[in-house]
Scaffold this motif. Structure first.
Motif, short mmCIF file in Angstrom:
data_model
loop_
_atom_site.label_atom_id
_atom_site.label_comp_id
_atom_site.label_asym_id
_atom_site.label_seq_id
_atom_site.Cartn_x
_atom_site.Cartn_y
_atom_site.Cartn_z
N ASP A 102 31.04 -24.30 29.27
CA ASP A 102 30.14 -24.23 28.11
C ASP A 102 30.84 -24.72 26.84
OD1 ASP A 102 28.26 -23.11 29.81
OD2 ASP A 102 28.53 -21.05 29.08
N LEU A 103 32.07 -24.26 26.63
CA LEU A 103 32.79 -24.61 25.41
C LEU A 103 33.11 -26.11 25.38
CD1 LEU A 103 33.97 -23.37 22.84
CD2 LEU A 103 36.14 -23.11 24.07
N TYR A 104 33.58 -26.66 26.48
CA TYR A 104 33.97 -28.06 26.48
C TYR A 104 32.77 -29.00 26.56
CZ TYR A 104 38.68 -26.29 26.58
OH TYR A 104 39.84 -25.65 26.26
N THR A 105 31.66 -28.53 27.08
CA THR A 105 30.42 -29.31 26.98
C THR A 105 30.01 -29.42 25.52
OG1 THR A 105 29.73 -28.64 29.20
CG2 THR A 105 28.00 -29.42 27.71
N LEU A 106 30.15 -28.32 24.78
CA LEU A 106 29.87 -28.32 23.34
C LEU A 106 30.81 -29.28 22.62
CD1 LEU A 106 28.44 -27.02 20.85
CD2 LEU A 106 30.25 -25.29 20.89
N PHE A 107 32.11 -29.21 22.92
CA PHE A 107 33.09 -30.10 22.29
C PHE A 107 32.79 -31.56 22.63
CE2 PHE A 107 36.98 -27.04 21.88
CZ PHE A 107 36.21 -26.13 21.19
N ASP A 108 32.47 -31.83 23.89
CA ASP A 108 32.18 -33.21 24.30
C ASP A 108 31.00 -33.78 23.53
OD1 ASP A 108 34.29 -33.10 26.09
OD2 ASP A 108 33.02 -32.86 27.86
N ALA A 109 30.00 -32.94 23.27
CA ALA A 109 28.84 -33.40 22.50
C ALA A 109 29.24 -33.73 21.07
CB ALA A 109 27.74 -32.35 22.52
N ILE A 110 30.14 -32.94 20.52
CA ILE A 110 30.59 -33.17 19.14
C ILE A 110 31.41 -34.44 19.04
CG2 ILE A 110 32.11 -32.28 17.31
CD1 ILE A 110 31.16 -29.44 18.23
N ILE A 111 32.33 -34.66 19.96
CA ILE A 111 33.20 -35.83 19.83
C ILE A 111 32.44 -37.13 20.03
CG2 ILE A 111 35.22 -34.50 20.57
CD1 ILE A 111 35.23 -36.14 23.16
N GLY A 112 31.26 -37.05 20.63
CA GLY A 112 30.44 -38.24 20.82
C GLY A 112 30.01 -38.89 19.53
N SER A 113 30.00 -38.12 18.43
CA SER A 113 29.57 -38.69 17.15
C SER A 113 30.75 -39.07 16.25
CB SER A 113 28.65 -37.70 16.43
OG SER A 113 29.34 -36.49 16.18
N HIS A 114 31.94 -39.13 16.83
CA HIS A 114 33.14 -39.51 16.07
C HIS A 114 33.86 -40.63 16.82
CE1 HIS A 114 32.81 -36.10 13.31
NE2 HIS A 114 32.42 -35.41 14.36
N ASP A 115 34.66 -41.39 16.10
CA ASP A 115 35.43 -42.49 16.70
C ASP A 115 36.72 -41.92 17.28
OD1 ASP A 115 36.47 -44.90 17.48
OD2 ASP A 115 36.94 -45.58 15.44
N VAL A 116 36.57 -41.20 18.41
CA VAL A 116 37.71 -40.54 19.05
C VAL A 116 37.64 -40.75 20.55
CG1 VAL A 116 37.88 -38.77 17.24
CG2 VAL A 116 36.50 -38.33 19.27
N TYR A 117 38.75 -40.43 21.22
CA TYR A 117 38.83 -40.57 22.67
C TYR A 117 39.38 -39.27 23.24
CZ TYR A 117 40.52 -42.04 27.24
OH TYR A 117 40.76 -42.12 28.58
N LYS A 118 38.65 -38.66 24.17
CA LYS A 118 39.14 -37.43 24.80
C LYS A 118 40.23 -37.81 25.78
CE LYS A 118 36.85 -34.93 27.93
NZ LYS A 118 35.95 -33.96 28.54
N VAL A 119 41.42 -37.28 25.55
CA VAL A 119 42.57 -37.60 26.39
C VAL A 119 42.60 -36.68 27.60
CG1 VAL A 119 45.08 -37.73 26.47
CG2 VAL A 119 43.87 -38.42 24.40
#
Length: 177
Positions: A102-119
């Motif tokens: 649940d927490l990382y699904t929330l984080f993944d949704a947030i990072i989608g709107s930023h110019d970042v890459y999940k390592v």
């Protein structure tokens, strides 16, 4: 006679008919297996691109060597859950899995709107970078800072399914270089 339902036919004709039927069935079977293989290949490709930067994934698929690359301007984000060991000790294994999902699904949704890459995500650790694998000039620090604030804000209202009364707090670290 039993094969031809009592009709008289030439044995060669019967054998040819049976071979044609077998060939047709074999073609259908090959077509089905090929479709299944293609579906599995697409799943593998999707998983590979989720785990690695697209350029690295493509090089690996093509069998070409992946050369290390130097990035001069990058900002890293790292977070973990405060008291995760205690929360895990008071939870069933599936509840821990649900919490992290649940927490990382929330984080993944947030990072989608930023110019970042999940390592990486390992356990309760979540790591993100900006400025790689695509260089973004001097925007990397701002992208990570804004993403961090968005994540921090969302965690403030986040509730664990199995312990909704326990607040979730995260520890965040940033590094630019």
């Amino acid at each position: 006679k039993s094969i031809n339902k009592g009709r008289k036919t030439n044995i060669i004709d019967s054998m040819l008919r049976m071979l044609e039927q077998y060939s047709s069935n074999l073609e259908d079977l090959i077509r089905e297996r090929t479709e299944e293989l293609e579906i599995e290949k697409q799943k593998t490709d999707k998983l590979l691109t989720q785990m690695l930067p697209p350029s690295v994934a493509e090089a690996l698929k093509m069998g070409t060597p992946v050369e290390p690359e130097y990035f001069e301007e990058v900002t890293l984000y790292f977070s973990d859950i405060v008291g995760f060991t205690t929360i895990s000790a008071m939870s069933e294994p599936i509840e821990v899995v649900d919490l992290l999902n649940d927490l990382y699904t929330l984080f993944d949704a947030i990072i989608g709107s930023h110019d970042v890459y999940k390592v990486e995500t390992i356990g309760d650790a979540y790591m993100v970078a900006s400025g790689l694998p695509k260089r973004n000039g001097n925007r990397h620090a701002g992208e990570i800072a804004n993403m961090s604030l968005d994540i921090l804000s969302s965690v403030g209202t986040f509730k664990m399914r199995h312990m909704p009364e326990v607040p979730v707090r995260i520890r965040i670290g940033l590094h630019s270089g």
